[in-house]
Motif scaffolding. Structure first.
Motif, PDB file in Angstrom:
ATOM      1  N   ASP A 151       1.026  -1.025   0.416  1.00 18.74           N
ATOM      2  CA  ASP A 151      -0.083  -0.366  -0.394  1.00 18.74           C
ATOM      3  C   ASP A 151       0.662   1.064   0.049  1.00 18.74           C
ATOM      4  OD1 ASP A 151      -1.892  -1.329   0.090  1.00 18.74           O
ATOM      5  OD2 ASP A 151      -2.595  -1.468   2.000  1.00 18.74           O
ATOM      6  N   GLN A 152       1.434   0.844   0.369  1.00 17.82           N
ATOM      7  CA  GLN A 152       2.802   1.952   0.814  1.00 17.82           C
ATOM      8  C   GLN A 152       3.323   2.359  -0.470  1.00 17.82           C
ATOM      9  OE1 GLN A 152       4.917   2.690   4.744  1.00 17.82           O
ATOM     10  NE2 GLN A 152       4.717   0.648   4.961  1.00 17.82           N
ATOM     11  N   TYR A 153       3.902   1.770  -1.346  1.00 21.19           N
ATOM     12  CA  TYR A 153       4.710   1.565  -2.572  1.00 21.19           C
ATOM     13  C   TYR A 153       3.602   2.251  -3.455  1.00 21.19           C
ATOM     14  CZ  TYR A 153       9.146  -1.387  -2.377  1.00 21.19           C
ATOM     15  OH  TYR A 153      10.154  -1.273  -2.442  1.00 21.19           O
ATOM     16  N   VAL A 154       2.672   2.071  -3.975  1.00 23.86           N
ATOM     17  CA  VAL A 154       1.369   2.759  -4.818  1.00 23.86           C
ATOM     18  C   VAL A 154       1.049   3.800  -3.999  1.00 23.86           C
ATOM     19  CG1 VAL A 154      -1.055   2.366  -5.591  1.00 23.86           C
ATOM     20  CG2 VAL A 154       0.799  -0.038  -5.319  1.00 23.86           C
ATOM     21  N   ARG A 155       0.504   4.016  -2.689  1.00 25.43           N
ATOM     22  CA  ARG A 155       0.976   5.240  -2.410  1.00 25.43           C
ATOM     23  C   ARG A 155       1.366   6.417  -2.926  1.00 25.43           C
ATOM     24  NH1 ARG A 155      -0.480   4.239   2.377  1.00 25.43           N
ATOM     25  NH2 ARG A 155       1.259   4.865   3.836  1.00 25.43           N
ATOM     26  N   TYR A 156       2.998   5.871  -2.236  1.00 22.58           N
ATOM     27  CA  TYR A 156       3.510   7.041  -2.600  1.00 22.58           C
ATOM     28  C   TYR A 156       4.066   7.411  -4.510  1.00 22.58           C
ATOM     29  CZ  TYR A 156       4.976   7.941   2.581  1.00 22.58           C
ATOM     30  OH  TYR A 156       5.413   7.949   3.414  1.00 22.58           O
ATOM     31  N   ILE A 157       3.553   6.527  -5.320  1.00 24.12           N
ATOM     32  CA  ILE A 157       3.981   6.556  -6.646  1.00 24.12           C
ATOM     33  C   ILE A 157       3.201   7.814  -7.290  1.00 24.12           C
ATOM     34  CG2 ILE A 157       4.067   5.417  -8.141  1.00 24.12           C
ATOM     35  CD1 ILE A 157       5.096   2.393  -7.400  1.00 24.12           C
ATOM     36  N   ASN A 158       1.411   7.185  -6.429  1.00 24.28           N
ATOM     37  CA  ASN A 158       0.627   8.643  -7.008  1.00 24.28           C
ATOM     38  C   ASN A 158       1.315   9.787  -6.669  1.00 24.28           C
ATOM     39  OD1 ASN A 158      -0.501   6.254  -8.686  1.00 24.28           O
ATOM     40  ND2 ASN A 158      -1.616   5.530  -6.446  1.00 24.28           N
ATOM     41  N   GLU A 159       1.740   9.791  -5.018  1.00 25.70           N
ATOM     42  CA  GLU A 159       2.667  10.960  -4.833  1.00 25.70           C
ATOM     43  C   GLU A 159       3.230  11.488  -6.035  1.00 25.70           C
ATOM     44  OE1 GLU A 159       2.832  11.033  -0.752  1.00 25.70           O
ATOM     45  OE2 GLU A 159       0.908  10.636  -0.065  1.00 25.70           O
ATOM     46  N   ILE A 160       3.586  10.383  -5.900  1.00 27.24           N
ATOM     47  CA  ILE A 160       4.941  11.229  -6.661  1.00 27.24           C
ATOM     48  C   ILE A 160       4.716  11.710  -8.235  1.00 27.24           C
ATOM     49  CG2 ILE A 160       6.960  10.556  -8.264  1.00 27.24           C
ATOM     50  CD1 ILE A 160       7.744   9.004  -5.783  1.00 27.24           C
ATOM     51  N   LYS A 161       3.537  10.501  -8.774  1.00 28.25           N
ATOM     52  CA  LYS A 161       2.902  11.471  -9.672  1.00 28.25           C
ATOM     53  C   LYS A 161       2.535  12.914  -9.753  1.00 28.25           C
ATOM     54  CE  LYS A 161       1.023   8.066 -12.392  1.00 28.25           C
ATOM     55  NZ  LYS A 161       0.510   7.388 -12.356  1.00 28.25           N
ATOM     56  N   ASP A 162       1.543  12.845  -8.809  1.00 33.45           N
ATOM     57  CA  ASP A 162       1.198  13.913  -8.546  1.00 33.45           C
ATOM     58  C   ASP A 162       1.914  15.805  -8.705  1.00 33.45           C
ATOM     59  OD1 ASP A 162      -1.164  12.901  -8.626  1.00 33.45           O
ATOM     60  OD2 ASP A 162      -1.704  12.466  -7.177  1.00 33.45           O
ATOM     61  N   ARG A 163       2.924  14.989  -7.607  1.00 32.03           N
ATOM     62  CA  ARG A 163       3.424  16.201  -6.836  1.00 32.03           C
ATOM     63  C   ARG A 163       4.163  16.956  -8.114  1.00 32.03           C
ATOM     64  NH1 ARG A 163       6.441  17.957  -2.446  1.00 32.03           N
ATOM     65  NH2 ARG A 163       5.802  16.381  -0.282  1.00 32.03           N
ATOM     66  N   TYR A 164       5.303  15.821  -9.380  1.00 25.45           N
ATOM     67  CA  TYR A 164       5.646  16.806 -10.104  1.00 25.45           C
ATOM     68  C   TYR A 164       5.812  16.644 -11.376  1.00 25.45           C
ATOM     69  CZ  TYR A 164       9.162  15.902  -6.033  1.00 25.45           C
ATOM     70  OH  TYR A 164      10.666  16.036  -5.668  1.00 25.45           O
ATOM     71  N   GLY A 165       4.055  16.252 -11.626  1.00 21.81           N
ATOM     72  CA  GLY A 165       3.487  16.012 -12.984  1.00 21.81           C
ATOM     73  C   GLY A 165       3.864  14.232 -13.388  1.00 21.81           C
ATOM     74  N   LEU A 166       3.632  14.510 -13.449  1.00 20.14           N
ATOM     75  CA  LEU A 166       4.400  13.134 -14.030  1.00 20.14           C
ATOM     76  C   LEU A 166       3.263  11.928 -14.684  1.00 20.14           C
ATOM     77  CD1 LEU A 166       7.221  11.540 -11.759  1.00 20.14           C
ATOM     78  CD2 LEU A 166       7.677  13.304 -13.917  1.00 20.14           C
TER      79      LEU A 166
END
Length: 291
Positions: A86-101
């Motif tokens: 769950d942490q992996y998936v959550r942090y991946i999505n947060e990284i995408k949102d933060r940097y517009g990836l």
């Protein structure tokens, strides 16, 4: 009946799913001691296994090695660390949102991470396997018993021969003991004649001879020794573990032989005592391997 404490046996039972092998090795030991190496999944039958073996083996160090082969002995399963995933998936999505990836979470990459998804193999309990182990153990024990009986026959022959040698020498000692007192009387008379010049005090000689005879009397020791020998030969015929009984009699025989040697005061008897002790030492070594 003489049974050796040295033996080896192997039992193996195979089914379509599993192969069970039990190897048993026994060596001499003062008591009955077990060293059992068995897979963890079968640990609960160790007591039952030991109880089964003690119906066949009464004395000695018993080493048992149980091995299992086949897929039926293990169960495979998937272990997933959901919290970490769950942490992996959550942090991946947060990284995408933060940097517009852009891009999606790659399922194959997640599955390939051993810290997230792990394939485990667990030993599973199986009553059928436990039964097979006990059957293989009995099979191995029968081999051990057969070898112990065969070696026991050879031991019995050697032990009996050495004991009979001791018996023969004890009879020689008994015959010599009858001559010792008379020989002492003759030596004493000769010395007194030489010392006093022909005037011999028969009373004094008889007194000295009587004292010597009492001090050098070994009839009781010989009688006890011969009694121990007869008991030893009878015990060899018993249908039960006899090792400890034989060890006790060996101690008693050794005590009597030592006393004979110290009391006899005769060189010929001393030589016979040395022979008896030599044969008794051989018996002692042999008896240490008798159950």
């Amino acid at each position: 009946m003489v049974v050796s404490m040295t033996g080896f046996g192997r039992g193996r039972i195979e089914t379509e799913q599993v192969a069970v092998t039990v190897e048993i090795k026994t060596v001499n030991h003062r008591f009955c001691e077990f060293n059992i190496r068995i897979p963890n999944q079968l640990a609960k039958i160790e007591t039952h296994l030991k109880k089964t073996l003690t119906t066949y083996i009464k004395r000695g160090r018993v080493e048992v090695h149980v091995t299992l082969e086949g897929q039926a002995t293990t169960k495979r399963g998937i272990q997933i660390d959901w919290d970490l995933l769950d942490q992996y998936v959550r942090y991946i999505n947060e990284i995408k949102d933060r940097y517009g990836l852009s891009g999606e979470v790659n399922l194959h990459e997640l599955i390939g991470r051993p810290d997230l998804i792990l394939i485990e193999e667990k030993d599973e309990e199986n009553e059928e396997i436990e039964t097979l182990v006990l059957q293989a153990a009995v099979q191995a024990t029968e081999g051990v018993v057969q070898m112990r009986l065969q070696e026991g026959k050879a031991l019995e022959a050697d032990v009996k021969a050495n004991i009979l040698h001791i018996k023969e020498h004890s009879q020689v000692v008994r015959n010599l003991a009858q001559l010792v007192v008379e020989q002492y009387r003759e030596r004493l008379s000769k010395k007194m004649v030489e010392f006093v010049g022909g005037q011999v005090d028969e009373t004094r000689i008889l007194t000295e001879v009587a004292l010597f005879a009492d001090k050098a009397d070994i009839n009781e020791e010989l009688t006890r020794l011969e009694s121990h020998i007869e008991q030893f030969l009878k015990i060899l015929l018993l249908q039960e573990p006899i090792g400890r009984k034989l060890e006790f009699l060996i101690q008693e025989m050794n005590r009597e032989i030592n006393t004979i040697g110290s009391k006899a005061n005769d060189s010929k008897i001393a030589m016979e005592v040395v022979e008896m002790k030599s044969f008794l030492e051989k018996v002692k070594e042999q008896v240490q391997n008798i159950e």
